[in-house]
Design a protein around this motif. Structure first.
Motif, mmCIF file in Angstrom:
data_model
loop_
_atom_site.group_PDB
_atom_site.id
_atom_site.type_symbol
_atom_site.label_atom_id
_atom_site.label_comp_id
_atom_site.label_asym_id
_atom_site.label_seq_id
_atom_site.Cartn_x
_atom_site.Cartn_y
_atom_site.Cartn_z
ATOM 1 N N SER A 96 0.828 -1.215 0.000
ATOM 2 C CA SER A 96 0.000 0.000 0.000
ATOM 3 C C SER A 96 0.856 1.256 0.000
ATOM 4 C CB SER A 96 -0.922 0.008 1.219
ATOM 5 O OG SER A 96 -1.775 -1.090 1.190
ATOM 6 N N VAL A 97 1.888 1.271 0.821
ATOM 7 C CA VAL A 97 2.778 2.438 0.863
ATOM 8 C C VAL A 97 3.536 2.567 -0.450
ATOM 9 C CG1 VAL A 97 4.825 3.380 2.008
ATOM 10 C CG2 VAL A 97 2.959 2.442 3.369
ATOM 11 N N ASN A 98 3.967 1.457 -1.012
ATOM 12 C CA ASN A 98 4.675 1.481 -2.295
ATOM 13 C C ASN A 98 3.794 2.060 -3.386
ATOM 14 O OD1 ASN A 98 5.179 -0.108 -5.011
ATOM 15 N ND2 ASN A 98 7.143 0.033 -3.935
ATOM 16 N N ARG A 99 2.552 1.623 -3.448
ATOM 17 C CA ARG A 99 1.633 2.145 -4.464
ATOM 18 C C ARG A 99 1.287 3.608 -4.201
ATOM 19 N NH1 ARG A 99 2.550 0.290 -8.770
ATOM 20 N NH2 ARG A 99 4.468 0.040 -7.643
ATOM 21 N N LEU A 100 1.207 4.012 -2.935
ATOM 22 C CA LEU A 100 0.943 5.413 -2.603
ATOM 23 C C LEU A 100 2.050 6.307 -3.160
ATOM 24 C CD1 LEU A 100 -0.676 7.578 -0.966
ATOM 25 C CD2 LEU A 100 0.927 7.110 0.891
ATOM 26 N N PHE A 101 3.294 5.920 -2.931
ATOM 27 C CA PHE A 101 4.398 6.721 -3.456
ATOM 28 C C PHE A 101 4.465 6.662 -4.974
ATOM 29 C CE2 PHE A 101 6.199 6.368 0.896
ATOM 30 C CZ PHE A 101 6.288 7.733 1.134
ATOM 31 N N ALA A 102 4.111 5.517 -5.558
ATOM 32 C CA ALA A 102 4.135 5.407 -7.020
ATOM 33 C C ALA A 102 3.067 6.294 -7.661
ATOM 34 C CB ALA A 102 3.930 3.950 -7.438
ATOM 35 N N ILE A 103 1.946 6.469 -6.975
ATOM 36 C CA ILE A 103 0.888 7.313 -7.512
ATOM 37 C C ILE A 103 1.193 8.780 -7.275
ATOM 38 C CG2 ILE A 103 -1.540 7.958 -7.196
ATOM 39 C CD1 ILE A 103 -2.093 4.950 -6.685
ATOM 40 N N MET A 104 1.693 9.119 -6.077
ATOM 41 C CA MET A 104 1.934 10.528 -5.757
ATOM 42 C C MET A 104 3.176 11.080 -6.430
ATOM 43 S SD MET A 104 0.852 10.738 -1.752
ATOM 44 C CE MET A 104 1.271 12.472 -1.675
ATOM 45 N N HIS A 105 4.210 10.257 -6.586
ATOM 46 C CA HIS A 105 5.471 10.718 -7.174
ATOM 47 C C HIS A 105 5.931 9.737 -8.259
ATOM 48 C CE1 HIS A 105 5.693 13.593 -3.928
ATOM 49 N NE2 HIS A 105 5.576 12.614 -3.056
ATOM 50 N N PRO A 106 5.245 9.711 -9.382
ATOM 51 C CA PRO A 106 5.620 8.738 -10.415
ATOM 52 C C PRO A 106 6.962 9.104 -11.051
ATOM 53 C CG PRO A 106 3.910 10.200 -11.233
ATOM 54 C CD PRO A 106 4.118 10.533 -9.793
ATOM 55 N N LEU A 107 7.695 8.058 -11.431
ATOM 56 C CA LEU A 107 8.940 8.277 -12.173
ATOM 57 C C LEU A 107 8.606 8.579 -13.618
ATOM 58 C CD1 LEU A 107 11.076 5.355 -10.735
ATOM 59 C CD2 LEU A 107 11.207 7.770 -10.130
ATOM 60 N N ARG A 108 9.293 9.522 -14.163
ATOM 61 C CA ARG A 108 9.016 9.878 -15.543
ATOM 62 C C ARG A 108 10.031 9.254 -16.471
ATOM 63 N NH1 ARG A 108 5.134 12.817 -14.123
ATOM 64 N NH2 ARG A 108 5.151 14.718 -12.962
#
Length: 80
Positions: free
Chosen positions: A68-80
């Motif tokens: 859940s935390v991993n997906r939260l960071f992936a959604i809030m700060h996606p790598l471009r």
């Protein structure tokens, strides 16, 4: 190839924890009364198996939290 990242590692840990918990539940709960004596199931061996099952339960819970935390960071700060 798509799961060679942190999310893939967490999914692998979750799969191992699910398999371990399911295996011990199957072995001890479903087959235990037929394979082991009553004293073994309710004695010290039963307590050890209970601790192993709690370990797998906690591993599953913390892995779900990590996903859940991993997906939260992936959604809030996606790598471009």
């Amino acid at each position: 190839r798509h799961l060679h990242n942190t999310f893939g590692s967490l999914c692998a840990v979750l799969a191992i924890a699910n398999f371990g918990g399911s295996f011990f539940h199957f072995l001890w709960s479903a087959c235990g009364p037929y394979l082991f004596a009553e004293a073994t199931i309710s004695g010290i061996h039963g307590k050890i198996v209970g601790q192993v099952l709690l370990f797998f339960l906690n591993l599953k819970n913390y892995t779900h939290l990590g996903v859940s935390v991993n997906r939260l960071f992936a959604i809030m700060h996606p790598l471009r």
